[in-house]
Write an enzyme that holds these catalytic residues in place. Sequence first.
Site, PDB file in Angstrom:
ATOM      1  N   ASP A  30      13.649  10.464  -3.996  1.00  9.99           N
ATOM      2  CA  ASP A  30      13.359   9.671  -3.231  1.00  9.99           C
ATOM      3  C   ASP A  30      13.545  10.330  -1.708  1.00  9.99           C
ATOM      4  O   ASP A  30      14.068  11.201  -2.003  1.00  9.99           O
ATOM      5  CB  ASP A  30      14.668   8.579  -3.025  1.00  9.99           C
ATOM      6  CG  ASP A  30      14.174   6.782  -2.802  1.00  9.99           C
ATOM      7  OD1 ASP A  30      14.211   5.812  -3.052  1.00  9.99           O
ATOM      8  OD2 ASP A  30      13.577   6.757  -1.421  1.00  9.99           O
ATOM      9  N   THR A 121       2.701  -1.765  -7.906  1.00 14.24           N
ATOM     10  CA  THR A 121       2.261  -2.754  -7.953  1.00 14.24           C
ATOM     11  C   THR A 121       0.835  -2.219  -6.848  1.00 14.24           C
ATOM     12  O   THR A 121       1.132  -1.876  -5.202  1.00 14.24           O
ATOM     13  CB  THR A 121       1.945  -4.341  -7.796  1.00 14.24           C
ATOM     14  OG1 THR A 121       3.593  -4.106  -8.733  1.00 14.24           O
ATOM     15  CG2 THR A 121       1.401  -5.575  -7.535  1.00 14.24           C
ATOM     16  N   GLU A 151       4.354  -2.731 -13.867  1.00  9.36           N
ATOM     17  CA  GLU A 151       6.163  -3.026 -14.402  1.00  9.36           C
ATOM     18  C   GLU A 151       5.790  -5.004 -14.238  1.00  9.36           C
ATOM     19  O   GLU A 151       5.092  -5.372 -13.139  1.00  9.36           O
ATOM     20  CB  GLU A 151       6.732  -2.528 -13.438  1.00  9.36           C
ATOM     21  CG  GLU A 151       8.298  -3.291 -13.313  1.00  9.36           C
ATOM     22  CD  GLU A 151       8.507  -2.541 -14.910  1.00  9.36           C
ATOM     23  OE1 GLU A 151       8.536  -1.565 -15.162  1.00  9.36           O
ATOM     24  OE2 GLU A 151       9.131  -3.313 -15.505  1.00  9.36           O
ATOM     25  N   ARG A 154      11.808  -8.589 -13.445  1.00  7.40           N
ATOM     26  CA  ARG A 154      12.160  -9.900 -12.362  1.00  7.40           C
ATOM     27  C   ARG A 154      13.740  -8.766 -11.177  1.00  7.40           C
ATOM     28  O   ARG A 154      14.364  -8.829 -12.479  1.00  7.40           O
ATOM     29  CB  ARG A 154      12.412 -11.106 -13.476  1.00  7.40           C
ATOM     30  CG  ARG A 154      11.282 -11.821 -13.506  1.00  7.40           C
ATOM     31  CD  ARG A 154      11.199 -13.599 -14.734  1.00  7.40           C
ATOM     32  NE  ARG A 154      12.537 -12.897 -15.233  1.00  7.40           N
ATOM     33  CZ  ARG A 154      12.282 -13.319 -16.780  1.00  7.40           C
ATOM     34  NH1 ARG A 154      12.455 -14.508 -16.295  1.00  7.40           N
ATOM     35  NH2 ARG A 154      13.039 -12.926 -17.854  1.00  7.40           N
ATOM     36  N   LYS A 204      -1.295  -7.324 -13.359  1.00  9.08           N
ATOM     37  CA  LYS A 204      -0.149  -7.106 -12.523  1.00  9.08           C
ATOM     38  C   LYS A 204      -0.841  -8.144 -11.959  1.00  9.08           C
ATOM     39  O   LYS A 204      -0.131  -9.121 -12.178  1.00  9.08           O
ATOM     40  CB  LYS A 204      -0.293  -5.847 -12.372  1.00  9.08           C
ATOM     41  CG  LYS A 204       0.783  -6.150 -11.033  1.00  9.08           C
ATOM     42  CD  LYS A 204       2.168  -6.140 -11.968  1.00  9.08           C
ATOM     43  CE  LYS A 204       3.602  -6.257 -10.304  1.00  9.08           C
ATOM     44  NZ  LYS A 204       4.563  -6.390 -11.074  1.00  9.08           N
ATOM     45  N   GLY A 253      10.481 -26.420  -6.557  1.00 13.45           N
ATOM     46  CA  GLY A 253      11.276 -26.507  -5.984  1.00 13.45           C
ATOM     47  C   GLY A 253      11.292 -26.457  -4.533  1.00 13.45           C
ATOM     48  O   GLY A 253      10.168 -27.060  -4.279  1.00 13.45           O
ATOM     49  N   CYS A 260       7.355  -9.403  -4.977  1.00 18.90           N
ATOM     50  CA  CYS A 260       6.070  -9.735  -5.440  1.00 18.90           C
ATOM     51  C   CYS A 260       5.361 -10.897  -5.339  1.00 18.90           C
ATOM     52  O   CYS A 260       4.216 -10.510  -4.708  1.00 18.90           O
ATOM     53  CB  CYS A 260       7.536  -9.488  -6.632  1.00 18.90           C
ATOM     54  SG  CYS A 260       7.988  -8.084  -7.154  1.00 18.90           S
ATOM     55  N   LYS A 263       3.399 -10.919  -1.816  1.00 16.12           N
ATOM     56  CA  LYS A 263       2.505  -9.781  -1.812  1.00 16.12           C
ATOM     57  C   LYS A 263       0.995 -10.140  -2.508  1.00 16.12           C
ATOM     58  O   LYS A 263       0.436  -9.276  -2.588  1.00 16.12           O
ATOM     59  CB  LYS A 263       3.504  -9.279  -1.634  1.00 16.12           C
ATOM     60  CG  LYS A 263       2.873  -7.427  -1.197  1.00 16.12           C
ATOM     61  CD  LYS A 263       4.285  -6.535  -1.130  1.00 16.12           C
ATOM     62  CE  LYS A 263       4.463  -5.814  -2.792  1.00 16.12           C
ATOM     63  NZ  LYS A 263       3.367  -4.856  -3.521  1.00 16.12           N
ATOM     64  N   LYS A 320      16.099 -15.969  -4.874  1.00 20.67           N
ATOM     65  CA  LYS A 320      16.840 -16.379  -5.649  1.00 20.67           C
ATOM     66  C   LYS A 320      18.002 -16.141  -6.302  1.00 20.67           C
ATOM     67  O   LYS A 320      18.538 -15.553  -5.865  1.00 20.67           O
ATOM     68  CB  LYS A 320      15.727 -16.205  -7.153  1.00 20.67           C
ATOM     69  CG  LYS A 320      15.651 -15.092  -7.522  1.00 20.67           C
ATOM     70  CD  LYS A 320      14.215 -15.047  -9.000  1.00 20.67           C
ATOM     71  CE  LYS A 320      15.511 -13.059  -9.542  1.00 20.67           C
ATOM     72  NZ  LYS A 320      14.466 -13.132  -9.850  1.00 20.67           N
TER      73      LYS A 320
HETATM   74  C1  UDX Z   1       8.353 -11.745 -10.640  1.00 18.84           C
HETATM   75  C2  UDX Z   1       7.809 -11.394 -11.927  1.00 18.84           C
HETATM   76  O1  UDX Z   1       8.418 -13.026 -12.060  1.00 18.84           O
HETATM   77  C3  UDX Z   1       7.783 -10.605 -12.026  1.00 18.84           C
HETATM   78  O2  UDX Z   1       7.419 -10.683 -13.398  1.00 18.84           O
HETATM   79  C4  UDX Z   1       7.253  -9.290 -11.159  1.00 18.84           C
HETATM   80  O3  UDX Z   1       7.587  -7.636 -11.205  1.00 18.84           O
HETATM   81  C5  UDX Z   1       8.086  -9.491  -9.613  1.00 18.84           C
HETATM   82  O4  UDX Z   1       7.860 -10.700  -8.898  1.00 18.84           O
HETATM   83  P1  UDX Z   1      10.903 -11.532  -8.689  1.00 18.84           P
HETATM   84  O5  UDX Z   1      10.382 -12.412  -7.120  1.00 18.84           O
HETATM   85  O6  UDX Z   1      11.856 -11.244  -9.043  1.00 18.84           O
HETATM   86  O7  UDX Z   1       9.893 -11.134  -9.872  1.00 18.84           O
HETATM   87  O8  UDX Z   1      11.497 -13.232  -9.277  1.00 18.84           O
HETATM   88  P2  UDX Z   1      10.954 -14.653 -10.302  1.00 18.84           P
HETATM   89  O9  UDX Z   1      12.091 -14.974 -10.973  1.00 18.84           O
HETATM   90  O10 UDX Z   1       9.525 -14.503 -10.976  1.00 18.84           O
HETATM   91  O11 UDX Z   1      11.154 -15.972  -9.004  1.00 18.84           O
HETATM   92  C6  UDX Z   1      10.080 -15.784  -8.416  1.00 18.84           C
HETATM   93  C7  UDX Z   1       9.789 -16.881  -7.389  1.00 18.84           C
HETATM   94  O12 UDX Z   1       9.619 -18.459  -8.119  1.00 18.84           O
HETATM   95  C8  UDX Z   1      11.299 -17.377  -7.071  1.00 18.84           C
HETATM   96  O13 UDX Z   1      11.532 -17.796  -5.398  1.00 18.84           O
HETATM   97  C9  UDX Z   1      11.942 -18.527  -7.723  1.00 18.84           C
HETATM   98  O14 UDX Z   1      12.757 -19.057  -7.115  1.00 18.84           O
HETATM   99  C10 UDX Z   1      10.756 -18.758  -7.906  1.00 18.84           C
HETATM  100  N1  UDX Z   1      10.180 -20.486  -9.292  1.00 18.84           N
HETATM  101  C11 UDX Z   1      10.455 -19.201 -10.267  1.00 18.84           C
HETATM  102  C12 UDX Z   1       9.941 -21.100  -9.002  1.00 18.84           C
HETATM  103  O15 UDX Z   1      10.346 -22.046  -7.192  1.00 18.84           O
HETATM  104  N2  UDX Z   1      10.019 -21.981  -9.918  1.00 18.84           N
HETATM  105  C13 UDX Z   1      10.266 -21.513 -11.336  1.00 18.84           C
HETATM  106  O16 UDX Z   1      10.379 -22.116 -12.332  1.00 18.84           O
HETATM  107  C14 UDX Z   1      10.304 -19.772 -11.025  1.00 18.84           C
END
Ligand code: UDX
Length: 429
Positions: A30, A121, A151, A154, A204, A253, A260, A263, A320
Amino acid sequence: MRVAVIGTGYVGLVTGVVLADLGNDVICVDIDPHKVAMLKQGKSPIYEPGIEEMLVRGLRSNHLSISDSVAEATKASDIVFIAVGTPQSPDGAPDMKYVIAAATEIGRAVDHYVIVVNKSTVPVGSGTLVAETIAGQGVSADLFDIVSNPEFLREGSAIRDTLQPDRIVIGASNPIAAQRVSDLYATIDAPKIITDVNSAELIKYGSNSFLAMKISFINAISRICEACEADVSKVAEGMGADKRIGRPFLNAGLGWGGSCFPKDVAGMINIAAKFGYDFKLLKEVVAINDDQTLHFVDRIRRRLGGLKGKRIALMGLAFKPDTDDIRDAKSLVMIREILNEGGSVVAYDPIAAENVRQVFPDIEYANNTQELASGADALVLVTEWNEFRQIDLARLSRLLKQPLLFDGRRIYAKKVAEEAGFEYCCVGG
Ligand code: UDX
């Protein structure tokens, strides 16, 4: 195998510590001296369950080392992962400046054959961009290959997602290079999807856009449920029981946030446009998502007869649970809306409060849920941390000025909340 990982953000650090744990000799690089110093002491700059244990184990076993030099790491490795950030540019496209900077430094350092793997990504065509950047440093084509290995981890379950992925995607034009990267994951029991670089890059974006679409879809259904008094959780259960649809990512929700989805969906729309396709479906997915939080605030507003002068208690601030990440968190939108209308906010989050304080230093921060609820006009569940599921609702309801509970993630049963003395209102109900 000897591996270098450039960038120690979520993706890079998790990749580095996991590959070291699998027995490879890994150098994590880094440019941020603060991060390098922390990592050398076995401290993780990111909050992620299990990462620090793995980091310490890697350092102690000497399978993992930390460096600030891309050149040294490249010279000492057979495979170099680029895992630097690709932040969103104003037009929605991922900004490739850090990827290009890493590729340039790799190009300057190459003195033997290396496989350069894009883990960040990156938009379709980035494999070619990285190849051209390295070649631009005078490196001959037989000294390197480019592989795309996106990748899917989560936040909050990054280690588990990396060790137990649904699939491993490897895109390369040279099948030998693809095989070498595949060998890195030999002990991980998951299907390996071997394809060309462009297809891997698109997998991806396609995956994250589809998941965001799934959430927006159920959130759109939740709006109909609110109007016709149907139960969106049951609708999701019934729909999800069809294997072609699947239950995951159908939780209604306040909408999707994080580093992610916002973006990558914007990136997908931008990439599509560059290839001459107007991805209207995804534009609507974004619009539904933006509207979902504002609509919920509007329900609070209508119930309270306006937000001016009202004290709103927000339970949970992270985008989350199980993370301190507040990037594109729905809490930020809610705070802004409430303050703009002359309301006041008191907030509590088990670990993300300090990050929100950087953005909103003047709102009140509670130390626990009782402090949070005391004297508030409404309690709003924003992030579904486990500790909120176990809460003594009856005790909380007595602390509020008026016992109003707005459940933005549907974690409480209406009957239980009402028995605890609350007037209960939730997304999709
Ligand atoms: C996401 C992808 O799941 C992952 O594969 C990728 O590499 C990066 O982006 P992440 O951003 O860590 O991962 O969170 P994730 O658990 O997927 O939740 C994303 C958002 O969706 C959160 O704000 C969560 O609250 C929301 N969410 C998720 C919902 O509102 N409902 C759901 O059923 C699932």
